[in-house]
Design a protein around this motif. Structure first.
Motif, PDB file in Angstrom:
ATOM      1  N   GLN A 184       7.936  52.470  67.753  1.00 54.85           N
ATOM      2  CA  GLN A 184       6.618  52.127  68.424  1.00 54.85           C
ATOM      3  C   GLN A 184       5.491  52.631  67.650  1.00 54.85           C
ATOM      4  O   GLN A 184       4.537  51.441  67.652  1.00 54.85           O
ATOM      5  CB  GLN A 184       6.550  52.814  69.845  1.00 54.85           C
ATOM      6  CG  GLN A 184       5.380  52.060  70.502  1.00 54.85           C
ATOM      7  CD  GLN A 184       5.455  52.657  72.143  1.00 54.85           C
ATOM      8  OE1 GLN A 184       6.374  52.637  72.665  1.00 54.85           O
ATOM      9  NE2 GLN A 184       4.297  52.512  72.747  1.00 54.85           N
ATOM     10  N   GLN A 185       5.509  53.648  67.306  1.00 59.72           N
ATOM     11  CA  GLN A 185       4.199  54.223  66.459  1.00 59.72           C
ATOM     12  C   GLN A 185       4.601  55.526  65.787  1.00 59.72           C
ATOM     13  O   GLN A 185       5.582  56.229  66.135  1.00 59.72           O
ATOM     14  CB  GLN A 185       2.907  54.335  67.215  1.00 59.72           C
ATOM     15  CG  GLN A 185       2.795  55.265  68.350  1.00 59.72           C
ATOM     16  CD  GLN A 185       2.516  56.823  67.724  1.00 59.72           C
ATOM     17  OE1 GLN A 185       1.896  56.853  66.892  1.00 59.72           O
ATOM     18  NE2 GLN A 185       3.197  57.802  68.578  1.00 59.72           N
ATOM     19  N   CYS A 186       3.931  55.624  64.617  1.00 59.02           N
ATOM     20  CA  CYS A 186       4.235  56.816  63.912  1.00 59.02           C
ATOM     21  C   CYS A 186       3.219  57.451  63.084  1.00 59.02           C
ATOM     22  O   CYS A 186       2.431  56.309  62.296  1.00 59.02           O
ATOM     23  CB  CYS A 186       5.431  56.681  62.890  1.00 59.02           C
ATOM     24  SG  CYS A 186       6.338  58.332  62.765  1.00 59.02           S
ATOM     25  N   CYS A 218       5.587  60.691  66.201  1.00 58.64           N
ATOM     26  CA  CYS A 218       6.413  59.449  66.184  1.00 58.64           C
ATOM     27  C   CYS A 218       6.844  59.192  67.604  1.00 58.64           C
ATOM     28  O   CYS A 218       7.136  60.084  68.414  1.00 58.64           O
ATOM     29  CB  CYS A 218       7.565  59.177  65.450  1.00 58.64           C
ATOM     30  SG  CYS A 218       7.181  59.227  63.785  1.00 58.64           S
TER      31      CYS A 218
END
Length: 236
Positions: A184-186, A218
């Protein structure tokens, strides 16, 4: 006696009406009566046979229509079964592979925990921490045909200390062999030790003794196709 009856002799006689001759077709009906009866019986039987033949024709056409519908339904069913067999042959290897990677079936967090531990030991990574949230339905953009299965996801927040960027990429690459997830995001950041400059550590030192040059935070979503799952609200 006749003398006692008054005016008996003076009463006029009642006239007898003359007989009107019957028409010839009535007078001679007896001659054609057998033929008329025979014609009436024959006509009645003919009409009954025609009506019976008509209803038999209607019933036969209805039976033909039902038989045609049954044939078409059987043909469609056969084509559908053959199509399903071809799809099974085409997708069964992929389905088996997804089962091996724990994407299809019930979520098994113990396998994920064990996989993370083994990757960390094999890659000799710095210590890492993570937290896995409860599983819930996972929503994606668009529509996805999953049949009797429901796509569910478990969000995992991960923190890693890294010697270099490849530690993160290698970790995620190895982890993909154990399951299906989305990143999803890091976020990567340089640590204070890296910004201040590394000390004179030995090249042969263990990873735990080396200072972390980077840190990564993350968010991953572990995905699972769960059979017969109840549809409720979801995560994205």
């Amino acid at each position: 006696m006749d003398a006692l009856t008054p005016n008996s002799a003076s009463r006029p006689a009642t006239p007898v009406p003359a007989r009107v001759p019957l028409p010839y077709w009535v007078r001679d009906f007896a001659l054609v009566r057998p033929a008329v009866i025979t014609f009436a019986v024959a006509a009645t039987l003919s009409i009954a046979c025609a009506v019976a033949s008509y209803w038999q024709l209607v019933a036969a056409r209805n039976d033909e229509a039902r038989a045609r519908d049954a044939r078409d339904a059987a043909r469609r069913s056969y084509v559908y079964v053959e199509s399903e067999k071809q799809e099974i042959r085409a997708y069964q290897p992929l389905f088996v592979e997804l089962q091996r990677r724990h994407f299809v079936g019930v979520e098994n967090r113990l396998d994920w925990v064990e996989a993370i531990r083994l990757i960390q030991e094999r890659r000799r990574l710095l210590p890492l921490t993570y937290e896995i949230e409860p599983q819930q339905p996972y929503k994606i953009e668009g529509r996805l045909a999953t049949g009797d299965y429901q796509l569910r996801g478990s969000r995992m927040t991960l923190h890693m200390d890294l010697l270099h960027e490849m530690d993160l990429f290698n970790f995620l690459g190895d982890l993909r062999q154990q399951g299906v997830f989305t990143v999803q995001q890091c976020a990567l950041r340089r640590t204070a030790a890296a910004q201040a400059g590394q000390g004179g550590g030995s090249a042969a030192a263990s990873p735990a003794a080396l200072p972390a040059a980077l840190s990564a935070d993350c968010t991953l979503n572990w995905l699972t196709l769960t059979p017969g799952a109840r549809r409720t609200g979801g995560v994205r």
